[in-house]
Motif scaffolding. Structure first.
Motif, PDB file in Angstrom:
ATOM      1  N   LEU A   1       0.827  -1.205   0.000  1.00 52.03           N
ATOM      2  CA  LEU A   1       0.000   0.000   0.000  1.00 52.03           C
ATOM      3  C   LEU A   1       0.865   1.260   0.000  1.00 52.03           C
ATOM      4  N   ILE A   2       1.950   1.220   0.760  1.00 47.87           N
ATOM      5  CA  ILE A   2       2.854   2.375   0.803  1.00 47.87           C
ATOM      6  C   ILE A   2       3.546   2.550  -0.538  1.00 47.87           C
ATOM      7  N   ARG A   3       3.958   1.448  -1.147  1.00 44.66           N
ATOM      8  CA  ARG A   3       4.584   1.521  -2.468  1.00 44.66           C
ATOM      9  C   ARG A   3       3.626   2.114  -3.508  1.00 44.66           C
ATOM     10  N   LYS A   4       2.379   1.711  -3.433  1.00 44.88           N
ATOM     11  CA  LYS A   4       1.370   2.263  -4.342  1.00 44.88           C
ATOM     12  C   LYS A   4       1.247   3.772  -4.130  1.00 44.88           C
ATOM     13  N   GLU A   5       1.186   4.192  -2.869  1.00 39.32           N
ATOM     14  CA  GLU A   5       1.061   5.618  -2.571  1.00 39.32           C
ATOM     15  C   GLU A   5       2.299   6.393  -3.027  1.00 39.32           C
ATOM     16  N   MET A   6       3.478   5.794  -2.902  1.00 42.29           N
ATOM     17  CA  MET A   6       4.699   6.451  -3.382  1.00 42.29           C
ATOM     18  C   MET A   6       4.582   6.765  -4.869  1.00 42.29           C
ATOM     19  N   GLU A   7       4.123   5.787  -5.629  1.00 43.98           N
ATOM     20  CA  GLU A   7       4.011   6.001  -7.072  1.00 43.98           C
ATOM     21  C   GLU A   7       2.945   7.045  -7.391  1.00 43.98           C
ATOM     22  N   LEU A   8       1.857   7.050  -6.634  1.00 40.46           N
ATOM     23  CA  LEU A   8       0.819   8.058  -6.858  1.00 40.46           C
ATOM     24  C   LEU A   8       1.366   9.461  -6.601  1.00 40.46           C
ATOM     25  N   ARG A   9       2.152   9.613  -5.546  1.00 37.78           N
ATOM     26  CA  ARG A   9       2.714  10.928  -5.239  1.00 37.78           C
ATOM     27  C   ARG A   9       3.747  11.350  -6.280  1.00 37.78           C
ATOM     28  N   LEU A  10       4.507  10.395  -6.782  1.00 38.67           N
ATOM     29  CA  LEU A  10       5.465  10.727  -7.840  1.00 38.67           C
ATOM     30  C   LEU A  10       4.746  11.095  -9.135  1.00 38.67           C
TER      31      LEU A  10
END
Length: 336
Positions: free
Chosen positions: A139-148
């Motif tokens: 979930l954190i990895r997904k959010e990282m990509e969304l923020r990038l």
């Protein structure tokens, strides 16, 4: 008089880690000036004097802004110490990187993983597959990509290279070094988390680093938010990595033991890390293949080290060869 072309500068966050260190070394080979932020910069400089070490912490916005002054590229390869406290540390560190990239006009490169995908995206995992992760880290990895992606829409160039499970010299926190083999001594057995017949994706760290750098060198021709998958080493049936290890150590009958998932299950009742590992079991039960056509369309071919050479270098870095072993088993050192 001809003017000398200005050397490009990269800031690597996580340069003492496996992938960060591989990218830092690769950038130096490609002629970049490499800067790195570290909480013990003086100690790090003794180990890698060809890098410009800056004292600081990736959790401090001021430290990251200071280290990023004048850079063209920020490699975000930093993780919390000991991989603890992901939920509270990972996203703030990424926000610092994004702020620094905006201030410096730099591009961001992120080593991606497959953890942000659930089994609904398998067996053929494409760049645009839906991200329905099953773990907190996913979930954190997904959010990282969304923020990038949001940062790219605000003018920050982003490159993400997703790959399978890492292995390679200097990489300690991965399935290869923590499950398959025991570092520090010649191998007496292999522990394999998957099962026969289930394909699994691996990625050799120097190849991942080289892929990222070649993409950076073509960055002007890439989209603002550029995501690519590596093929790496595809174990097509869950036995090819094991057989490659056996070849390299010249032990064709090296025993293979089942990974103790039952023990992980028990420990997961008390240890959060083991809960995450148990939740990742689907990555070993579901077949997975990562096509690299998009990457090949840009680079012409994917950087690739032959698997025996990659494993030999990895095992040597993990201390799984001693002098007697190397002198008496020429097959194990023939791939240097």
């Amino acid at each position: 008089m001809e003017t000398q072309e200005k050397m490009k500068v990269a800031l690597v966050l996580g340069a003492t880690g496996g992938i960060g260190g591989a990218v830092a070394r690769g950038l130096r080979r490609h002629g970049w000036i490499v800067r790195a932020l570290n909480r013990s910069a003086e100690k790090a400089a003794r180990a890698a004097p060809d890098i410009e070490w800056v004292q600081g912490d990736a959790m401090s916005l001021d430290d990251v802004l200071h280290a990023a002054r004048g850079v063209d590229l920020i490699v975000h390869a930093v993780n919390p110490p000991g991989y603890r406290n992901w939920g509270t540390l990972v996203l703030p560190m990424l926000e610092n990187t994004i702020a620094a990239a905006k201030a410096a006009g730099a591009r961001i490169v992120l080593p991606g993983t497959i953890y942000n995908f659930g089994p609904d995206a398998f067996p053929v995992l494409t760049e645009e597959a839906p991200q329905n992760p099953k773990t907190e880290k996913g979930l954190i990895r997904k959010e990282m990509e969304l923020r990038l992606k949001a940062a790219s829409q605000a003018g920050v160039g982003v490159i993400i290279v997703r790959a399978g499970d890492f292995f390679g010299p200097g990489a300690a926190n991965n399935w290869f070094s923590q499950a398959l083999v025991k570092p520090g001594k010649p191998l007496t057995a292999i522990s394999y988390p998957g099962r026969k017949g289930v394909a699994h994706q691996w990625a050799y760290l120097p190849d991942v680093a080289e892929t990222m750098i070649r993409l950076v060198e073509r960055a002007d021709a890439l989209p603002a938010f550029a995501v690519y998958h590596m093929c790496g080493f595809l174990d097509r049936n869950g036995t090819e990595m094991v057989e490659a290890i056996r070849r390299v150590v010249a032990k064709p009958d090296l025993p293979v033991r089942a990974f103790p998932w039952w023990l992980i299950g028990l420990a997961s009742l008390f240890v959060p890390l083991f809960r995450e590992l148990r939740a990742m079991r689907y990555l070993w039960r579901e077949p997975l293949r990562m096509p690299n056509e998009r990457l090949v369309a840009v680079l012409g071919k994917e950087p690739h080290t032959e698997i025996d050479e990659a494993i030999a270098t990895t095992l040597r870095g993990l201390g799984c060869f001693d002098n007697h072993w190397e002198n008496t088993h020429p097959r194990a050192v023939a791939v240097r």
